[in-house]
Scaffold this motif. Structure first.
Motif, PDB file in Angstrom:
ATOM      1  N   ARG A  65       0.832  -1.850   0.264  1.00 20.09           N
ATOM      2  CA  ARG A  65       0.106  -0.262   0.110  1.00 20.09           C
ATOM      3  C   ARG A  65       0.738   1.239   0.121  1.00 20.09           C
ATOM      4  N   ALA A  66       1.990   0.983   1.003  1.00 21.43           N
ATOM      5  CA  ALA A  66       3.052   2.288   0.705  1.00 21.43           C
ATOM      6  C   ALA A  66       3.866   3.205  -0.325  1.00 21.43           C
ATOM      7  N   ASN A  67       4.178   1.629  -1.344  1.00 21.32           N
ATOM      8  CA  ASN A  67       4.122   2.047  -2.584  1.00 21.32           C
ATOM      9  C   ASN A  67       3.644   1.794  -3.689  1.00 21.32           C
ATOM     10  N   GLU A  68       3.846   1.974  -5.080  1.00 24.50           N
ATOM     11  CA  GLU A  68       3.283   1.792  -6.237  1.00 24.50           C
ATOM     12  C   GLU A  68       3.628   1.424  -7.140  1.00 24.50           C
ATOM     13  N   PHE A  69       4.886   1.239  -7.337  1.00 30.27           N
ATOM     14  CA  PHE A  69       5.970   0.610  -8.488  1.00 30.27           C
ATOM     15  C   PHE A  69       6.600  -0.618  -8.197  1.00 30.27           C
ATOM     16  N   GLY A  70       5.677  -1.831  -9.674  1.00 32.79           N
ATOM     17  CA  GLY A  70       7.354  -2.878  -9.354  1.00 32.79           C
ATOM     18  C   GLY A  70       6.898  -3.238 -10.133  1.00 32.79           C
ATOM     19  N   ARG A  71       7.150  -4.634 -10.427  1.00 35.64           N
ATOM     20  CA  ARG A  71       7.585  -5.148 -12.019  1.00 35.64           C
ATOM     21  C   ARG A  71       6.437  -6.616 -12.055  1.00 35.64           C
ATOM     22  N   VAL A  91       8.990 -15.852 -19.953  1.00 35.27           N
ATOM     23  CA  VAL A  91       9.049 -15.214 -19.494  1.00 35.27           C
ATOM     24  C   VAL A  91       8.976 -13.576 -19.545  1.00 35.27           C
ATOM     25  N   HIS A  92       8.960 -12.510 -19.425  1.00 30.09           N
ATOM     26  CA  HIS A  92       8.473 -11.440 -19.825  1.00 30.09           C
ATOM     27  C   HIS A  92       8.117 -10.519 -17.990  1.00 30.09           C
ATOM     28  N   LEU A  93       9.138  -9.841 -18.290  1.00 34.49           N
ATOM     29  CA  LEU A  93       9.398  -9.135 -17.125  1.00 34.49           C
ATOM     30  C   LEU A  93       9.187  -7.402 -17.040  1.00 34.49           C
ATOM     31  N   VAL A  94       7.913  -6.906 -16.281  1.00 35.63           N
ATOM     32  CA  VAL A  94       8.292  -5.558 -17.106  1.00 35.63           C
ATOM     33  C   VAL A  94       7.625  -4.488 -16.160  1.00 35.63           C
ATOM     34  N   PRO A  95       8.027  -3.415 -16.217  1.00 39.96           N
ATOM     35  CA  PRO A  95       7.989  -2.278 -14.640  1.00 39.96           C
ATOM     36  C   PRO A  95       6.534  -1.802 -15.264  1.00 39.96           C
ATOM     37  N   ILE A  96       5.721  -1.640 -13.836  1.00 44.81           N
ATOM     38  CA  ILE A  96       4.116  -1.362 -13.507  1.00 44.81           C
ATOM     39  C   ILE A  96       3.654  -0.313 -12.742  1.00 44.81           C
ATOM     40  N   ASN A  97       2.865   0.270 -12.622  1.00 49.67           N
ATOM     41  CA  ASN A  97       2.774   1.285 -11.489  1.00 49.67           C
ATOM     42  C   ASN A  97       1.351   0.691 -10.701  1.00 49.67           C
ATOM     43  N   ASP A 120      10.374  -3.131  -4.454  1.00 50.21           N
ATOM     44  CA  ASP A 120      11.087  -3.696  -3.359  1.00 50.21           C
ATOM     45  C   ASP A 120      12.067  -2.502  -3.187  1.00 50.21           C
ATOM     46  N   LEU A 121      12.213  -1.781  -1.545  1.00 46.43           N
ATOM     47  CA  LEU A 121      12.803  -0.879  -1.742  1.00 46.43           C
ATOM     48  C   LEU A 121      14.224  -0.477  -0.866  1.00 46.43           C
ATOM     49  N   VAL A 122      15.169   0.233  -1.919  1.00 49.94           N
ATOM     50  CA  VAL A 122      16.813  -0.253  -0.678  1.00 49.94           C
ATOM     51  C   VAL A 122      16.773   1.812  -0.108  1.00 49.94           C
ATOM     52  N   THR A 123      17.321   0.975   0.492  1.00 55.39           N
ATOM     53  CA  THR A 123      17.886   2.615   1.696  1.00 55.39           C
ATOM     54  C   THR A 123      19.610   2.096   1.986  1.00 55.39           C
ATOM     55  N   GLU A 124      20.493   3.251   2.537  1.00 54.29           N
ATOM     56  CA  GLU A 124      21.841   3.068   3.360  1.00 54.29           C
ATOM     57  C   GLU A 124      21.521   1.325   4.043  1.00 54.29           C
ATOM     58  N   GLU A 125      20.920   1.376   4.830  1.00 59.73           N
ATOM     59  CA  GLU A 125      20.841   0.581   5.993  1.00 59.73           C
ATOM     60  C   GLU A 125      20.082  -0.520   5.845  1.00 59.73           C
ATOM     61  N   ARG A 126      18.779  -0.538   4.464  1.00 56.96           N
ATOM     62  CA  ARG A 126      17.635  -1.859   4.434  1.00 56.96           C
ATOM     63  C   ARG A 126      17.513  -2.142   3.336  1.00 56.96           C
ATOM     64  N   ALA A 127      16.974  -3.400   2.893  1.00 52.78           N
ATOM     65  CA  ALA A 127      16.384  -3.417   1.635  1.00 52.78           C
ATOM     66  C   ALA A 127      15.209  -4.179   2.106  1.00 52.78           C
ATOM     67  N   THR A 128      13.754  -4.083   0.829  1.00 52.69           N
ATOM     68  CA  THR A 128      12.698  -4.524   1.275  1.00 52.69           C
ATOM     69  C   THR A 128      11.984  -5.004   0.369  1.00 52.69           C
ATOM     70  N   SER A 129      11.996  -6.213   0.461  1.00 51.32           N
ATOM     71  CA  SER A 129      11.399  -6.748  -0.890  1.00 51.32           C
ATOM     72  C   SER A 129       9.956  -7.388  -0.273  1.00 51.32           C
ATOM     73  N   VAL A 130       8.865  -7.518  -1.767  1.00 55.06           N
ATOM     74  CA  VAL A 130       7.822  -8.487  -1.313  1.00 55.06           C
ATOM     75  C   VAL A 130       7.583  -9.307  -2.863  1.00 55.06           C
ATOM     76  N   VAL A 131       7.112 -10.401  -2.732  1.00 55.55           N
ATOM     77  CA  VAL A 131       7.115 -10.996  -3.651  1.00 55.55           C
ATOM     78  C   VAL A 131       5.084 -11.790  -3.936  1.00 55.55           C
ATOM     79  N   VAL A 132       4.355 -11.080  -4.992  1.00 55.26           N
ATOM     80  CA  VAL A 132       3.234 -11.240  -4.816  1.00 55.26           C
ATOM     81  C   VAL A 132       3.314 -12.648  -5.897  1.00 55.26           C
TER      82      VAL A 132
END
Length: 145
Positions: free
Chosen positions: A21-27, A36-42, A74-86
């Protein structure tokens, strides 16, 4: 972090949905013509599913021919990386169901017409958060970029 604390954290289902919910862009990964195709979507979250807009083309044809898809954000900062897969099943929304999109914070990022709304109904939602050490970021000489 203590020696016994793992740098890998498994996110709960609720934490995964909060992150989505806090994000709006993924693959989006989908099948088309034996590949298999991989594309960016909002996207936006509607209850417990993801919704995105698309024009006619590979994405729409792919999910129409084979509804099995995977999505990752996903989201990557200097201190952590977070990834959610559906992992789930995608289908084009039709009729009155399509109008749910008008109530969502979902607008195309690229100014091209997108008349089809697609929903991903999850089968599995998983997430991880990684505490990063990345020592090379902290070993930079002063003033280096």
């Amino acid at each position: 972090m203590s020696d016994h604390e793992s740098p890998v954290h498994v996110l709960s289902t609720e934490e995964c949905w909060d992150f989505l919910r806090a994000n709006e862009f993924g693959r989006l990964a989908f099948h088309l013509a034996g590949e298999v195709h991989l594309v960016p979507i909002n996207y936006a979250v509607d209850r417990q599913r993801l919704v995105f807009l698309t024009a006619e083309g590979d994405k729409l044809l792919g999910v129409s021919m084979n509804s099995d898809v995977a999505f990752e954000t996903d989201l990557v900062t200097e201190e952590r990386a977070t990834s959610v897969v559906v992992r789930g099943s995608a289908r084009e929304l039709e009729g009155s169901e399509k109008y749910v999109v008008e109530q969502l914070p979902l607008r195309p990022w690229v100014n091209t017409p997108k008349y089809s709304a697609v929903a991903i109904e999850p089968v599995e939602v998983t997430g991880r958060r990684f505490d990063l050490s990345r020592p090379w970021l902290h070993d930079r000489p002063t003033g280096a970029r």
